[in-house]
Design an enzyme around this catalytic site. Structure first.
Site, short mmCIF file in Angstrom:
data_model
loop_
_atom_site.label_atom_id
_atom_site.label_comp_id
_atom_site.label_asym_id
_atom_site.label_seq_id
_atom_site.Cartn_x
_atom_site.Cartn_y
_atom_site.Cartn_z
N ASP A 3 -3.40 49.11 8.63
CA ASP A 3 -4.59 49.48 7.86
C ASP A 3 -4.48 49.08 6.39
O ASP A 3 -5.31 49.47 5.58
CB ASP A 3 -4.86 50.98 7.98
CG ASP A 3 -3.78 51.85 7.36
OD1 ASP A 3 -2.60 51.54 7.54
OD2 ASP A 3 -4.12 52.87 6.72
N ASP A 24 -2.47 49.74 3.80
CA ASP A 24 -2.21 50.63 2.66
C ASP A 24 -0.73 50.62 2.28
O ASP A 24 -0.35 51.22 1.27
CB ASP A 24 -2.69 52.06 2.94
CG ASP A 24 -1.90 52.78 4.03
OD1 ASP A 24 -1.15 52.12 4.78
OD2 ASP A 24 -2.06 54.01 4.15
N ASP A 38 0.81 46.68 6.48
CA ASP A 38 0.77 47.30 7.80
C ASP A 38 -0.65 47.18 8.35
O ASP A 38 -1.50 46.50 7.77
CB ASP A 38 1.23 48.76 7.71
CG ASP A 38 0.29 49.62 6.86
OD1 ASP A 38 -0.46 49.05 6.03
OD2 ASP A 38 0.31 50.85 7.00
N SER A 47 -2.13 53.19 11.60
CA SER A 47 -1.19 52.63 10.62
C SER A 47 -0.26 51.60 11.26
O SER A 47 -0.71 50.60 11.78
CB SER A 47 -0.42 53.76 9.95
OG SER A 47 0.39 53.29 8.91
#
Length: 457
Positions: free
Chosen positions: A231, A233, A229, A95
């Protein structure tokens, strides 16, 4: 940070995420959860992610489970692909945390794993390696399907006339984001692309990043700037003045635009949502598994969002030109696009100004091990005198306290200070609410400084 399993997956230092450790957790996941038609595998752009993905491939196939290799894709795109296939999924991502750390996020066939699933997976650790022969497949259309989701529901003219900056850095969804915005009619200016991984926390945007965003917005005469961010999401949105739009404000705007009836959101989110016209607002502990559990307990047109802006859709919602299918995992694209559409021809800041006048800010102290942060927060929770001493240094007083998750102190002078150790990173987070931005920011700055001193004492 020693590897830790929780908050939907495994996370730790790359050097400690060995192939054996990864394989052990993959085997436990397969044993404890419904795999459906197999496992969809995706990963972010961290240097360590491809190697960890290989360990997942080997372990999955050895268990006799089919694996669908989806490549480097955003977490919500992977979740959407798995949902369409009736499959489970594993996303390799850390993340927003630095590149020396990474992790695995797990989805069963029914979606993001629950806290009950986490317990079952932990109980299944230590199993012997399998000797099966699962089949390896490849899916190169995951990104295209994710893009189509937004074009079909919003239409090719949804963002006509808008000049939008895309801070792409090293986000895995950067190219898909550019594709989506462009196909919705926006003029897209890509900024800050990087071949080196850059950790971007959309909930606690670093001062130098804020300054860079403000400069880009002015230099390129942007109507807005977007980012995500690592990834992809969690969303990041700045208005035409370069001011960051908090994730929970995006959540409020998006929920209203989608005609949601019930909103589920963590206790750290902006409390202004309670002053809007939703039928019900449910507050949970922090973390998407808690939000999902709250959504599943609710009825009607249910949505969820977190203070970081990640948006979870619990019903088939009508967009400008089509329908968004439910997707109960954090998505960054839906709140970004819907907030921009909701602004219409007016400046984005004008739409944000229509929300209830509650200002939230958040930041964190980094490299604070949980062995230090958890006892400190526990002491605040258990001892009113400890809280009074902490607040006295900030020249405020406690009116009430909520211990749902961390220590959330409502202030007699107005506002909130909420202290909480991160559940998946060596960080101590501070969430602050105030009647106006200067007041909230002043409390945040002084609160972080005092927390730092207290932890070093």
């Amino acid at each position: 940070m020693a590897p830790k399993f929780g908050t939907s997956g495994l996370r730790g230092l790359v050097v400690e995420l060995t192939a054996d450790l990864v394989a052990d957790h993959v085997r436990a996941f397969i044993a404890a959860c419904d795999m459906g038609t197999g496992i969809c595998l995706g990963w972010d752009l961290r240097p360590s992610s491809p190697e960890i993905a290989q360990a997942v491939r080997v372990a999955t196939l050895a268990e006799g489970v089919d694996l669908i290799d989806c490549g480097a894709v955003p977490t919500p795109a992977l979740a959407l692909a798995a949902q369409a296939r009736g499959a489970a999924a594993i996303m390799i991502t850390g993340s927003h945390i630095p590149a020396d750390r990474n992790g695995l996020k797990f989805y069963s066939r029914s979606g993001e794993i629950t806290k009950e699933d986490e317990t079952a997976i932990k109980s299944a650790l230590g199993r012997s390696p399998g000797a099966g022969r699962g089949t390896l497949h490849h899916d190169t259309q995951v990104g295209a399907a994710f893009v189509a989701r937004y074009i079909e529901a919003c239409g090719i003219e949804a963002l006509n006339g808008k000049r939008i900056g895309l801070y792409s850095h090293s986000a895995v969804g950067r190219d898909l984001m550019a594709d989506i915005l462009g196909k919705l009619g926006a003029e897209v200016i890509e900024l800050g692309r990087s071949d080196t991984f850059i950790p971007v926390d959309t909930e606690a945007v670093a001062p130098e990043v804020r300054a860079q965003i403000t400069s880009w917005v002015a230099e390129h005469a942007l109507d807005a700037l977007v980012s995500t961010d690592g990834d992809s999401d969690r969303p990041l949105l700045a208005d035409e003045q370069g001011q960051i739009v908090p994730g929970d404000i995006m959540g409020q705007i998006t929920s209203e635009a989608l005609s949601a009836e019930t909103v589920v959101t963590p206790i750290s989110s902006n409390s202004g949502v309670a002053h809007k016209a939703f039928d019900a607002v449910t507050l949970t502990r922090i973390g998407s598994p808690y939000v999902i559990a709250g959504m599943e307990a609710a009825t009607g047109k249910v949505v969820g969002y977190e203070a970081n802006g990640g948006y979870l859709l619990g019903f088939a919602a009508q967009g400008p030109t089509g329908t968004f299918s439910p997707l109960k995992t954090r998505d960054c694209v839906l709140p970004l696009v819907m907030a921009l559409i909701a602004a219409g021809d007016a400046p984005l800041s004008a739409r944000v100004a229509q929300e209830p006048p509650v200002v939230t800010v958040a930041d964190r102290l980094q490299e604070i091990p949980q062995e230090a942060s958890q006892p400190f927060v526990a002491a605040l929770a258990q001892d009113q005198n400890a809280r009074a001493t902490f607040l006295k240094a900030l020249h405020v007083n406690e009116a009430s306290v909520d211990l749902t998750d961390g220590v959330r102190m409502t202030l007699a002078e107005g506002g909130v200070m909420h202290v909480r150790p991160s559940g998946n990173a060596p960080e101590l987070r501070l969430y602050v609410e105030g009647a106006d931005a200067p007041r909230a920011q002043a409390l945040l700055t002084s609160g972080l400084a005092h927390l730092q001193r207290a932890l070093q004492a």
